[in-house]
Scaffold this motif. Structure first.
Motif, mmCIF file in Angstrom:
data_model
loop_
_atom_site.group_PDB
_atom_site.id
_atom_site.type_symbol
_atom_site.label_atom_id
_atom_site.label_comp_id
_atom_site.label_asym_id
_atom_site.label_seq_id
_atom_site.Cartn_x
_atom_site.Cartn_y
_atom_site.Cartn_z
ATOM 1 N N TYR A 144 0.794 -1.224 0.000
ATOM 2 C CA TYR A 144 0.000 0.000 0.000
ATOM 3 C C TYR A 144 0.832 1.282 0.000
ATOM 4 N N ALA A 145 2.099 1.168 0.297
ATOM 5 C CA ALA A 145 2.952 2.356 0.337
ATOM 6 C C ALA A 145 3.072 2.961 -1.057
ATOM 7 N N VAL A 243 -5.096 1.433 1.838
ATOM 8 C CA VAL A 243 -5.676 0.300 2.573
ATOM 9 C C VAL A 243 -7.194 0.421 2.624
ATOM 10 N N TRP A 244 -7.671 1.580 3.051
ATOM 11 C CA TRP A 244 -9.115 1.735 3.236
ATOM 12 C C TRP A 244 -9.866 1.848 1.919
ATOM 13 N N SER A 245 -9.199 2.319 0.886
ATOM 14 C CA SER A 245 -9.819 2.296 -0.440
ATOM 15 C C SER A 245 -10.078 0.859 -0.871
ATOM 16 N N GLU A 246 -9.102 -0.001 -0.653
ATOM 17 C CA GLU A 246 -9.261 -1.408 -1.012
ATOM 18 C C GLU A 246 -10.352 -2.066 -0.179
ATOM 19 N N PRO A 254 -21.361 1.181 5.221
ATOM 20 C CA PRO A 254 -21.228 2.587 5.637
ATOM 21 C C PRO A 254 -19.980 2.861 6.466
ATOM 22 N N TRP A 255 -19.606 1.920 7.355
ATOM 23 C CA TRP A 255 -18.444 2.196 8.214
ATOM 24 C C TRP A 255 -17.143 2.116 7.430
ATOM 25 N N THR A 256 -17.045 1.207 6.441
ATOM 26 C CA THR A 256 -15.806 1.142 5.670
ATOM 27 C C THR A 256 -15.678 2.360 4.764
ATOM 28 N N LEU A 257 -16.787 2.833 4.236
ATOM 29 C CA LEU A 257 -16.756 4.041 3.403
ATOM 30 C C LEU A 257 -16.391 5.263 4.245
ATOM 31 N N ARG A 258 -16.882 5.292 5.492
ATOM 32 C CA ARG A 258 -16.543 6.396 6.397
ATOM 33 C C ARG A 258 -15.050 6.409 6.704
ATOM 34 N N LEU A 259 -14.480 5.221 6.937
ATOM 35 C CA LEU A 259 -13.043 5.155 7.224
ATOM 36 C C LEU A 259 -12.224 5.488 5.981
ATOM 37 N N ALA A 260 -12.684 5.063 4.815
ATOM 38 C CA ALA A 260 -11.977 5.399 3.582
ATOM 39 C C ALA A 260 -11.967 6.909 3.368
ATOM 40 N N ALA A 261 -13.103 7.556 3.629
ATOM 41 C CA ALA A 261 -13.171 9.014 3.475
ATOM 42 C C ALA A 261 -12.245 9.701 4.479
ATOM 43 N N ALA A 262 -12.190 9.174 5.703
ATOM 44 C CA ALA A 262 -11.323 9.763 6.726
ATOM 45 C C ALA A 262 -9.856 9.624 6.344
ATOM 46 N N ALA A 263 -9.476 8.442 5.874
ATOM 47 C CA ALA A 263 -8.080 8.219 5.490
ATOM 48 C C ALA A 263 -7.696 9.092 4.303
ATOM 49 N N THR A 264 -8.610 9.250 3.355
ATOM 50 C CA THR A 264 -8.353 10.109 2.200
ATOM 51 C C THR A 264 -8.209 11.569 2.626
#
Length: 273
Positions: A144-145, A243-246, A254-264
């Motif tokens: 992921y790096a 990672v969270w995009s994958e 909803p929770w995985t999309l929320r974490l992906a948005a936060a990481a982005t």
């Protein structure tokens, strides 16, 4: 992907009997919804005590998580619930943990739990990493790096939890201030740079409503955060955005999309701030 949860009543009789050798006859069984790794997750009581039980079939692809939790548990005094017993019977691997009182940590801005989580992460940072088999942070983030050279920032010799989901932090309001929080679910325990858990916390804080700069100010309450080079933090944010995009693409809850948005959002903040 989450593991399918089953009730304790579906255990083979021999496995249930092996549990009751440690507990005595069970009086109450309260199935728990939190967590994604276990097939069995329940809070049970008998005349002799209360325990939290986690379990997987011994042929489950992720049974290694049981082994990891059992191996690291003796080194987590004051950080996690104590492991009281382990049963391997009738094709099941079952762990019996001390049942903790308390509520799941609230990560929202202004929450009084934030100071307790910061204290918990400071205590974890002072804990020696045991000489047991653990994955390395640079291995886990290798795919992921953004640049292979970034992996050097993640390497280290410190014990990490790496899953700072607020459901994995229990806060006991009856305990002494500064020592109220405990981390559960050590399946993803890892060896790496001391500051990484503060970084993982940043993502969950942003997902709970913090601006990236506010989340980083809470991370700065952890002494190890100040050992991280700025370019290393930026590299970590970028890796976790991947990672969270994958994860969110494979399992768009909803929770995985929320974490992906936060990481982005964190990644964008690091690159533009």
């Amino acid at each position: 992907m989450a593991t399918i949860r089953i009730g304790l009543d579906r255990l083979p009789p021999a496995a249930r009997a092996a549990v009751e050798e440690h507990t005595g006859p069970l009086l109450t069984v309260e199935e728990t919804a939190e967590g994604f790794n276990s097939e069995i997750a329940a809070r049970v009581t008998s005349t002799t005590g209360t325990w939290h039980i986690k379990g997987l079939r011994t042929d489950h692809p992720r049974v290694w998580t049981q082994h990891r939790e059992a191996a690291v548990a003796p080194f987590l005094t004051g950080l996690a619930p104590a492991l009281r017993w382990r049963v391997e019977a009738a094709g099941w691997d079952l762990l019996g943990f001390e049942a903790l009182a308390g509520h799941h940590a609230d990560y929202a801005p202004g929450s009084p739990d934030l100071t307790e989580v910061a204290s918990l992460l400071r205590r974890l940072g002072e804990t020696s990493c045991p000489d047991i088999e653990l994955r390395h942070a640079e291995q886990r983030l290798e795919r992921y790096a953004a640049h292979r050279d970034d992996l050097r920032f993640f390497a280290g010799v410190h014990l990490l939890h790496t899953d700072l989901n607020n459901a994995n932090v229990l806060v006991d309001d009856q305990a002494l201030q500064g020592d109220r929080a405990r981390l559960v679910d050590w399946a993803w325990a890892t060896r790496g740079a001391a500051w990484l858990d503060a970084g993982y916390w940043v993502i969950w804080l942003i997902a709970a409503g913090h601006a990236p700069a506010s989340a980083e100010r809470w991370a700065a309450e952890i002494p190890s955060w100040h050992t991280a080079p700025a370019e290393g933090i930026t590299a970590f944010a970028a890796a976790n955005a991947n990672v969270w995009s994958e994860i969110s693409t494979a399992d768009p809850d909803p929770w995985t999309l929320r974490l992906a948005a936060a990481a982005t959002a964190w990644c964008a903040h690091r690159r533009t701030g």
